[in-house]
Design a protein around this motif. Structure first.
Motif, short mmCIF file in Angstrom:
data_model
loop_
_atom_site.label_atom_id
_atom_site.label_comp_id
_atom_site.label_asym_id
_atom_site.label_seq_id
_atom_site.Cartn_x
_atom_site.Cartn_y
_atom_site.Cartn_z
N VAL A 1 0.84 -1.20 0.00
CA VAL A 1 0.00 0.00 0.00
C VAL A 1 0.87 1.25 0.00
N ALA A 2 1.97 1.24 0.76
CA ALA A 2 2.85 2.40 0.84
C ALA A 2 3.46 2.72 -0.52
N SER A 3 3.86 1.68 -1.26
CA SER A 3 4.45 1.89 -2.58
C SER A 3 3.44 2.46 -3.56
N ARG A 4 2.22 1.97 -3.50
CA ARG A 4 1.17 2.48 -4.39
C ARG A 4 0.86 3.95 -4.08
N ILE A 5 0.77 4.28 -2.80
CA ILE A 5 0.49 5.66 -2.43
C ILE A 5 1.62 6.58 -2.89
N GLN A 6 2.85 6.12 -2.73
CA GLN A 6 4.01 6.91 -3.14
C GLN A 6 3.97 7.18 -4.64
N HIS A 7 3.57 6.20 -5.44
CA HIS A 7 3.52 6.37 -6.90
C HIS A 7 2.28 7.16 -7.34
#
Length: 335
Positions: free
Chosen positions: A184-190
């Motif tokens: 989830v953190a990676s998706r939010i960052q992108h």
């Protein structure tokens, strides 16, 4: 409106929807096949250059591209009615399977951007109306006008240059880091950069419309009566003016779907975000006919549906439009 009139009313809207979808499919099908380019390149790649005339004919026959265009269209409609949309030339997979992995990404980016844009537009519009002709209103009007005039692709490049290339704070492409599809953190960052472009590109346009609509309500006669009763400016604005503006606000949301959807597609292509927008560009560039048809039809159905929904909402909200609709319907019935 009686039950019979209601059935005829929505029946007419359904016919308009079906006719629009059929016309769109015919237009996209013919334009795609009449455009210059070789669809065999998408399917066979570099092998196409080494094919003999006989091999090319067999390949075209295998893909169903040797028949006249009208025959291909009829066959496509028949297969589409059965839920069969063919194989993607580029990905060598069923078209629906290719779309399955991209639709969620576009819904996440476009849907979240849509909701965030209108939530902030309502807040900014109400705040500017409350601070009319004061310095916060003047500053927001000037800054908002400036940001709304910046092209989306240029704003994307600017954000990539500043936050990705120079500062190295945020990624410049993709929907998640390699191997972190479930993070989830990676998706939010992108999502941060493309989401910021969506919001900044559309926020002030809708906030300004909401601001002006609220100011129209502020100048209405009932506001004078409310002031005479001793109500404060905040009570009048939030209890009465804002409430009367909400129907127009929801109507505006329905109308704006094509606008924000088109902007989302452009942003996806610049950020190389794996969504429907990027897929539509790839399918058009590679002449992937089956994939291009489904992408265009999916987008067209959403746009046509939202346009008809906006028209219905407008007719239900505005008595003048509803009265005109009933008058036209009565004249047609009399004929």
């Amino acid at each position: 409106m009686t039950a019979g009139k209601r059935i005829r009313y929505y029946g007419k809207k359904l016919l308009v929807f079906l006719f629009s979808v059929l016309a769109l499919s015919l237009l996209v099908f013919y334009l795609a096949r009449l455009a210059p380019g070789d669809p065999l390149v998408a399917y066979y790649g570099e092998r196409t250059e080494k094919m003999s005339v006989e091999e090319r004919e067999r390949s075209l026959e295998r893909l169903g591209l040797n028949d006249p265009i009208y025959v291909q269209y009829v066959r496509w409609v028949q297969n589409a009615a059965q839920g069969e949309f063919g194989i993607s030339y580029q990905y060598k997979q069923p078209v629906l399977q290719v779309l399955e992995g991209r639709t969620g990404n576009t819904l996440l980016l476009g849907g979240t951007g849509f909701l965030l844009t209108f939530a902030l537009a309502l807040l900014v519009g109400v705040f500017c109306a409350w601070q009319e002709e004061r310095w916060p209103d003047k500053i927001l009007c000037k800054v908002g006008t400036l940001t709304s005039c910046i092209p989306e692709f240029w704003l994307c490049l600017l954000f990539i240059l500043v936050f990705s290339v120079t500062l190295h704070w945020l990624p410049s492409s993709g929907a998640y880091a390699t191997g972190q599809e479930g993070s989830v953190a990676s998706r939010i960052q992108h999502l941060i950069l493309p989401m910021a472009v969506i919001v900044l590109s559309h926020l002030w346009y809708y906030a300004y419309l909401i601001r002006n609509k609220i100011l129209e309500e502020v100048r209405a006669d009932y506001v004078l009566l409310a002031k005479a009763k001793g109500l404060s400016q905040g009570q009048i604005l939030f209890r009465h003016c804002l409430r009367n503006t909400l129907p127009t606000y929801f109507n505006l949301m329905a109308i704006s779907v094509p606008h924000i959807l088109g902007g989302t597609y452009i942003i996806e292509m610049v950020f190389s975000y794996p969504g429907i927008g990027t897929l539509s560009y790839e399918s058009a560039r590679c002449h992937d006919y089956n994939l291009l048809m489904v992408v265009c039809m999916l987008t067209g159905v959403v746009v046509i549906f939202c346009s008809i929904l906006a028209q219905i909402l407008n007719e239900r909200i505005d008595p003048r439009v509803r009265g005109q609709e009933q008058q036209e319907y009565g004249e047609v019935t009399a004929l």
